[in-house]
Write a protein that holds these residues in place. Sequence first.
Motif, PDB file in Angstrom:
ATOM      1  N   LEU A  36       0.833  -1.195   0.000  1.00  7.75           N
ATOM      2  CA  LEU A  36       0.000   0.000   0.000  1.00  7.75           C
ATOM      3  C   LEU A  36       0.874   1.254   0.000  1.00  7.75           C
ATOM      4  N   ALA A  37       1.897   1.268   0.831  1.00 10.40           N
ATOM      5  CA  ALA A  37       2.794   2.428   0.894  1.00 10.40           C
ATOM      6  C   ALA A  37       3.503   2.630  -0.440  1.00 10.40           C
ATOM      7  N   GLY A  38       4.069   1.577  -0.985  1.00  9.82           N
ATOM      8  CA  GLY A  38       4.777   1.685  -2.261  1.00  9.82           C
ATOM      9  C   GLY A  38       3.866   2.069  -3.415  1.00  9.82           C
ATOM     10  N   GLU A  39       2.704   1.462  -3.472  1.00 10.48           N
ATOM     11  CA  GLU A  39       1.748   1.777  -4.532  1.00 10.48           C
ATOM     12  C   GLU A  39       1.222   3.206  -4.412  1.00 10.48           C
ATOM     13  N   SER A  40       1.097   3.704  -3.194  1.00 14.45           N
ATOM     14  CA  SER A  40       0.641   5.081  -2.992  1.00 14.45           C
ATOM     15  C   SER A  40       1.664   6.069  -3.540  1.00 14.45           C
ATOM     16  N   VAL A  41       2.931   5.800  -3.292  1.00 17.58           N
ATOM     17  CA  VAL A  41       3.986   6.669  -3.830  1.00 17.58           C
ATOM     18  C   VAL A  41       3.980   6.595  -5.352  1.00 17.58           C
ATOM     19  N   ARG A  42       3.917   5.377  -5.894  1.00  9.60           N
ATOM     20  CA  ARG A  42       3.935   5.196  -7.351  1.00  9.60           C
ATOM     21  C   ARG A  42       2.775   5.919  -8.018  1.00  9.60           C
ATOM     22  N   ALA A  43       1.588   5.767  -7.478  1.00 11.18           N
ATOM     23  CA  ALA A  43       0.404   6.397  -8.071  1.00 11.18           C
ATOM     24  C   ALA A  43       0.486   7.915  -8.002  1.00 11.18           C
ATOM     25  N   ALA A  44       0.981   8.442  -6.890  1.00  9.47           N
ATOM     26  CA  ALA A  44       1.126   9.894  -6.753  1.00  9.47           C
ATOM     27  C   ALA A  44       2.146  10.416  -7.761  1.00  9.47           C
ATOM     28  N   LEU A  45       3.256   9.709  -7.922  1.00 10.84           N
ATOM     29  CA  LEU A  45       4.262  10.120  -8.897  1.00 10.84           C
ATOM     30  C   LEU A  45       3.690  10.139 -10.311  1.00 10.84           C
ATOM     31  N   GLU A  46       2.938   9.113 -10.652  1.00  9.52           N
ATOM     32  CA  GLU A  46       2.334   9.057 -11.996  1.00  9.52           C
ATOM     33  C   GLU A  46       1.379  10.215 -12.221  1.00  9.52           C
ATOM     34  N   VAL A  60      12.785  14.009  -8.893  1.00 13.17           N
ATOM     35  CA  VAL A  60      12.913  12.570  -9.127  1.00 13.17           C
ATOM     36  C   VAL A  60      14.359  12.111  -8.927  1.00 13.17           C
ATOM     37  N   GLU A  61      14.507  11.027  -8.207  1.00 10.64           N
ATOM     38  CA  GLU A  61      15.809  10.406  -7.989  1.00 10.64           C
ATOM     39  C   GLU A  61      15.998   9.275  -8.997  1.00 10.64           C
ATOM     40  N   PRO A  62      17.239   8.997  -9.401  1.00 12.60           N
ATOM     41  CA  PRO A  62      17.484   7.969 -10.429  1.00 12.60           C
ATOM     42  C   PRO A  62      16.876   6.601 -10.103  1.00 12.60           C
ATOM     43  N   GLU A  63      16.886   6.213  -8.826  1.00 16.29           N
ATOM     44  CA  GLU A  63      16.377   4.882  -8.446  1.00 16.29           C
ATOM     45  C   GLU A  63      14.862   4.771  -8.574  1.00 16.29           C
ATOM     46  N   TRP A  64      14.168   5.898  -8.643  1.00 20.56           N
ATOM     47  CA  TRP A  64      12.707   5.863  -8.660  1.00 20.56           C
ATOM     48  C   TRP A  64      12.157   5.154  -9.888  1.00 20.56           C
ATOM     49  N   ALA A  65      12.847   5.233 -11.003  1.00 29.05           N
ATOM     50  CA  ALA A  65      12.361   4.559 -12.211  1.00 29.05           C
ATOM     51  C   ALA A  65      12.278   3.055 -11.977  1.00 29.05           C
ATOM     52  N   LYS A  66      13.299   2.504 -11.348  1.00 26.35           N
ATOM     53  CA  LYS A  66      13.290   1.065 -11.069  1.00 26.35           C
ATOM     54  C   LYS A  66      12.289   0.730  -9.971  1.00 26.35           C
ATOM     55  N   ARG A  67      12.248   1.565  -8.931  1.00 25.19           N
ATOM     56  CA  ARG A  67      11.414   1.290  -7.770  1.00 25.19           C
ATOM     57  C   ARG A  67       9.920   1.451  -8.062  1.00 25.19           C
ATOM     58  N   TYR A  68       9.562   2.472  -8.852  1.00 21.03           N
ATOM     59  CA  TYR A  68       8.150   2.795  -9.065  1.00 21.03           C
ATOM     60  C   TYR A  68       7.729   2.710 -10.529  1.00 21.03           C
TER      61      TYR A  68
END
Length: 126
Positions: A36-46, A60-68
């Motif tokens: 839920l926490a990870g998906e919430s961050v991903r959805a907000a970023l999108e 945006v940090e470089p790792e975010w593409a892989k993480r989210y």
Amino acid sequence: MLDRLVAAGLLKGRGRQRTDATHVLAAVRRLSRLELAGESVRAALEEIAEADPDWLVPLVEPEWAKRYGRKVEIGKVAGGKVAVRERAEEFGRDGQKLLAAVWAADAPSRLRMLRQVEILRRVWVH
């Protein structure tokens, strides 16, 4: 769900398993909250990327593409409990950074009104 529990090492293949065991229920709850926490961050970023990509780029940090970059699935994290804990800490730092930026005085106020940003805020409050 059983496949994910086996992959996480909480159930063994073949044989009878009680899925009402306390450790199994606690692990399912923990994994669900982390997803839920990870998906919430991903959805907000999108959603922010669609609403104001120029504002988001410097954040945006470089790792975010892989993480989210795709659906967050904690059950597929290699490395056991330590890796899951590290991932939870990453979600926490990323979500906090995103929320702080959105609520900063110089951020466009319309970003605070986005549905997924509000969901992220509520998840973090919870």
